[in-house]
Design an enzyme around this catalytic site. Structure first.
Site, PDB file in Angstrom:
ATOM      1  N   HIS A 109       0.595  -1.114   0.029  1.00  0.00           N
ATOM      2  CA  HIS A 109       0.055  -0.037   0.053  1.00  0.00           C
ATOM      3  C   HIS A 109       0.878   1.325  -0.085  1.00  0.00           C
ATOM      4  O   HIS A 109       1.201   1.864   0.914  1.00  0.00           O
ATOM      5  CB  HIS A 109      -1.007   0.218   1.315  1.00  0.00           C
ATOM      6  CG  HIS A 109      -2.187   0.707   1.313  1.00  0.00           C
ATOM      7  ND1 HIS A 109      -3.340   0.629   1.542  1.00  0.00           N
ATOM      8  CD2 HIS A 109      -2.014   2.130   0.861  1.00  0.00           C
ATOM      9  CE1 HIS A 109      -4.326   1.538   1.537  1.00  0.00           C
ATOM     10  NE2 HIS A 109      -3.341   2.628   0.938  1.00  0.00           N
TER      11      HIS A 109
ATOM     12  N   ASN B 166      -4.623   5.853  -7.299  1.00  0.00           N
ATOM     13  CA  ASN B 166      -5.569   7.053  -7.370  1.00  0.00           C
ATOM     14  C   ASN B 166      -4.556   8.078  -7.579  1.00  0.00           C
ATOM     15  O   ASN B 166      -4.180   8.971  -6.953  1.00  0.00           O
ATOM     16  CB  ASN B 166      -6.038   7.184  -5.755  1.00  0.00           C
ATOM     17  CG  ASN B 166      -5.050   7.168  -4.910  1.00  0.00           C
ATOM     18  OD1 ASN B 166      -4.114   6.730  -4.816  1.00  0.00           O
ATOM     19  ND2 ASN B 166      -5.432   7.702  -3.756  1.00  0.00           N
TER      20      ASN B 166
ATOM     21  N   ASP C  91      -8.533   2.507  -3.688  1.00  0.00           N
ATOM     22  CA  ASP C  91      -8.215   3.080  -2.085  1.00  0.00           C
ATOM     23  C   ASP C  91      -8.332   4.597  -1.943  1.00  0.00           C
ATOM     24  O   ASP C  91      -8.220   5.160  -3.205  1.00  0.00           O
ATOM     25  CB  ASP C  91      -6.794   2.768  -1.931  1.00  0.00           C
ATOM     26  CG  ASP C  91      -6.367   3.142  -0.425  1.00  0.00           C
ATOM     27  OD1 ASP C  91      -7.099   2.813   0.438  1.00  0.00           O
ATOM     28  OD2 ASP C  91      -5.891   4.116  -0.366  1.00  0.00           O
TER      29      ASP C  91
ATOM     30  N   HIS D 138     -11.065  -0.306   0.559  1.00  0.00           N
ATOM     31  CA  HIS D 138     -11.023   0.776   1.604  1.00  0.00           C
ATOM     32  C   HIS D 138     -12.340   0.642   2.186  1.00  0.00           C
ATOM     33  O   HIS D 138     -13.345   1.096   1.600  1.00  0.00           O
ATOM     34  CB  HIS D 138     -10.607   1.925   0.994  1.00  0.00           C
ATOM     35  CG  HIS D 138     -10.735   3.249   1.740  1.00  0.00           C
ATOM     36  ND1 HIS D 138      -9.673   4.091   2.093  1.00  0.00           N
ATOM     37  CD2 HIS D 138     -11.665   3.866   2.534  1.00  0.00           C
ATOM     38  CE1 HIS D 138      -9.790   4.800   2.882  1.00  0.00           C
ATOM     39  NE2 HIS D 138     -11.179   5.030   3.059  1.00  0.00           N
TER      40      HIS D 138
ATOM     41  N   ASP E 130       0.802   2.691   3.833  1.00  0.00           N
ATOM     42  CA  ASP E 130       0.008   3.437   3.336  1.00  0.00           C
ATOM     43  C   ASP E 130       0.506   4.830   3.403  1.00  0.00           C
ATOM     44  O   ASP E 130       0.092   6.022   3.660  1.00  0.00           O
ATOM     45  CB  ASP E 130      -1.286   3.662   4.174  1.00  0.00           C
ATOM     46  CG  ASP E 130      -2.529   4.595   3.728  1.00  0.00           C
ATOM     47  OD1 ASP E 130      -2.394   4.665   2.460  1.00  0.00           O
ATOM     48  OD2 ASP E 130      -3.322   4.772   4.372  1.00  0.00           O
TER      49      ASP E 130
END
Length: 435
Positions: free
Chosen positions: A60, A94, A154, A181, A308
């Site tokens: 991620h 994204n 996400d 998500h 993340d």
């Protein structure tokens, strides 16, 4: 590529047994382990006191390119990843434009190969434009040179159950996985930015209730069972969500889960000063959730740690808390955070750390050349760490283009020393190789 002799290292067998000795790396592979008889042509790399682990894999990572090169590029993110001990990162979809076509996925792949410090693995969007309505080119992305296997919207939940079911059915045909998500937008709301509770009420911040996470995980577990497909829970953050994951696994559902280092170590009390560096999605949670997540990681309910890593330019972060961008840096600090919190404290072993930061992430993503045991014939994708080193995090020393780290000024025990990708040293003592 240089052939290396790593001397005086500690490593772990697949059963967790600690070993000590030398390791020979030739032509990008491990050739000898333990006692190296033939050292001709090997460059000696003194690793006394260091532990060698399979290179870390991040499920991620936000690399921002294309579209937001002011916050991060594939090059700068690759440098940060190499310094952090990673040999592979999964680049989230994204971007601008969204990675929802084969051409877009191949573009990200080529940017990563041009740098070459880590394997940059594109994640494909589940839906076109991340809009949650129409499936993206899932099959074409998988059949492209990028061989996309992990798909995620996400930043947006695939909230429509019908769309999620179709995505799971589609990726099942080629062994893909949907990384969700888990945030019910009807329960959390578009402005939610703080864990719903006493603190959110006192601070006047829109709250995100834990049920917004748990309810989506439960729905997706049932859809995965119905379709026989795989679903992955991104950044689980609540005890309630974890309970659903545990139930799904006990039922035999093909569900895996990751946790971010900040949800393990940082709590809602940090929001009292309205510092936007602590604004993250999902939000930081109370101590009881942190403790549940730590226990879930240690007992194997949570499969992996994923950073993340979400870099942001200062003009996106330096706002009032409710208006600031979500996200924190994580690539360069995750080993120190997890080691300091869970290994140095005795809750997990170094072999456990390798499992959650390398072996399991590689398995989930289908990366057969990563997360491998240290044995002759295996790829030389490795990281050498110093478990006794202490590091004080300095945001100005980051190799990311952004500075939104929540760890600035914190003292951590455990540091990455050297990262090796297919036999090449990609970073050493905090500095990446040329890219």
């Amino acid at each position: 590529m240089s052939d290396l002799l790593l001397t005086g290292v500690t490593w772990y067998d697949t059963d967790g047994t600690a070993r000590h000795g030398d390791i020979a790396l030739r032509e990008g592979s491990v050739t000898e382990v333990g006692r190296v008889e033939d050292t001709e042509g090997l460059t000696r790399h003194d690793a006394d006191g260091l532990t060698v682990l399979p290179g870390f894999v991040d499920l991620h990572t936000h690399l921002r390119q294309p579209g937001r090169e002011d916050a991060e590029t594939v090059r700068s993110g690759s440098q940060a990843a190499a310094v952090g001990g990673f040999t592979a990162v999964l680049a989230m979809a994204n971007t601008t434009p969204v990675t929802d076509t084969a051409e877009a996925a191949e573009h990200v792949l080529d940017l990563g190969r041009a740098c070459g410090l880590v394997d940059v693995v594109p994640v494909g969007a589940v839906t076109k434009g991340l809009e949650g309505a129409e499936l993206a080119e899932l099959g074409l992305m998988h059949r492209s040179r990028a061989r996309v296997t992990v798909f995620s919207d996400d930043g947006h939940c695939v909230a429509d159950g019908r769309v999620m079911r179709r995505a799971l059915e589609y990726v099942r045909a080629f062994g893909g996985v949907v990384s969700q998500h888990s945030q019910d937008p009807a329960l959390a709301g578009p402005s939610a930015c703080c864990h719903e509770g006493e603190l959110s009420g006192r601070l006047g911040l829109p709250g995100w209730p834990p049920v917004a996470e748990a309810s989506v995980i439960a729905r997706d577990a049932m859809l995965a069972e119905h379709t026989g497909s795989r679903v992955h829970v991104a950044h689980v953050s609540t005890a309630e969500g974890l309970d659903v994951v545990r139930w799904a696994k006990a039922r035999g559902i093909r569900m895996t889960a990751e946790v971010a280092p900040h949800h393990l170590a940082l709590g809602t009390e940090l929001l009292g000063g309205y510092d936007p560096v602590y604004k993250v999605n999902p939000p930081l949670r109370p101590s009881e959730d942190q403790e549940a997540l730590r226990a879930g990681l240690a007992d194997g309910t949570i499969d992996a740690v994923a950073t993340d890593h979400a870099p942001h330019a200062r003009h996106d972060k330096e706002h009032a808390f409710v208006d600031a961008a979500f996200g924190m840096l994580g690539l360069e600090t995750v080993f120190g955070v997890v080691h300091d919190l869970l290994v140095a404290s005795g809750r997990m072993s170094m072999a456990d750390l390798a499992r959650v930061m390398s072996v399991a992430p590689a398995r989930i993503a289908g990366l057969t050349g990563h997360g491998r045991p240290l044995a002759p014939g295996e790829p030389a994708n490795l990281v050498l760490v110093d478990p006794t080193a202490t590091v004080t995090v300095d945001r100005e020393a980051s190799h990311s283009l952004s500075r939104n780290t929540p760890w600035h000024g914190r003292r951590l025990t455990g540091a990455v020393h050297t990262t090796i990708l297919r036999g090449d040293v990609t970073a050493r003592e905090g500095e990446p190789a040329p890219c």
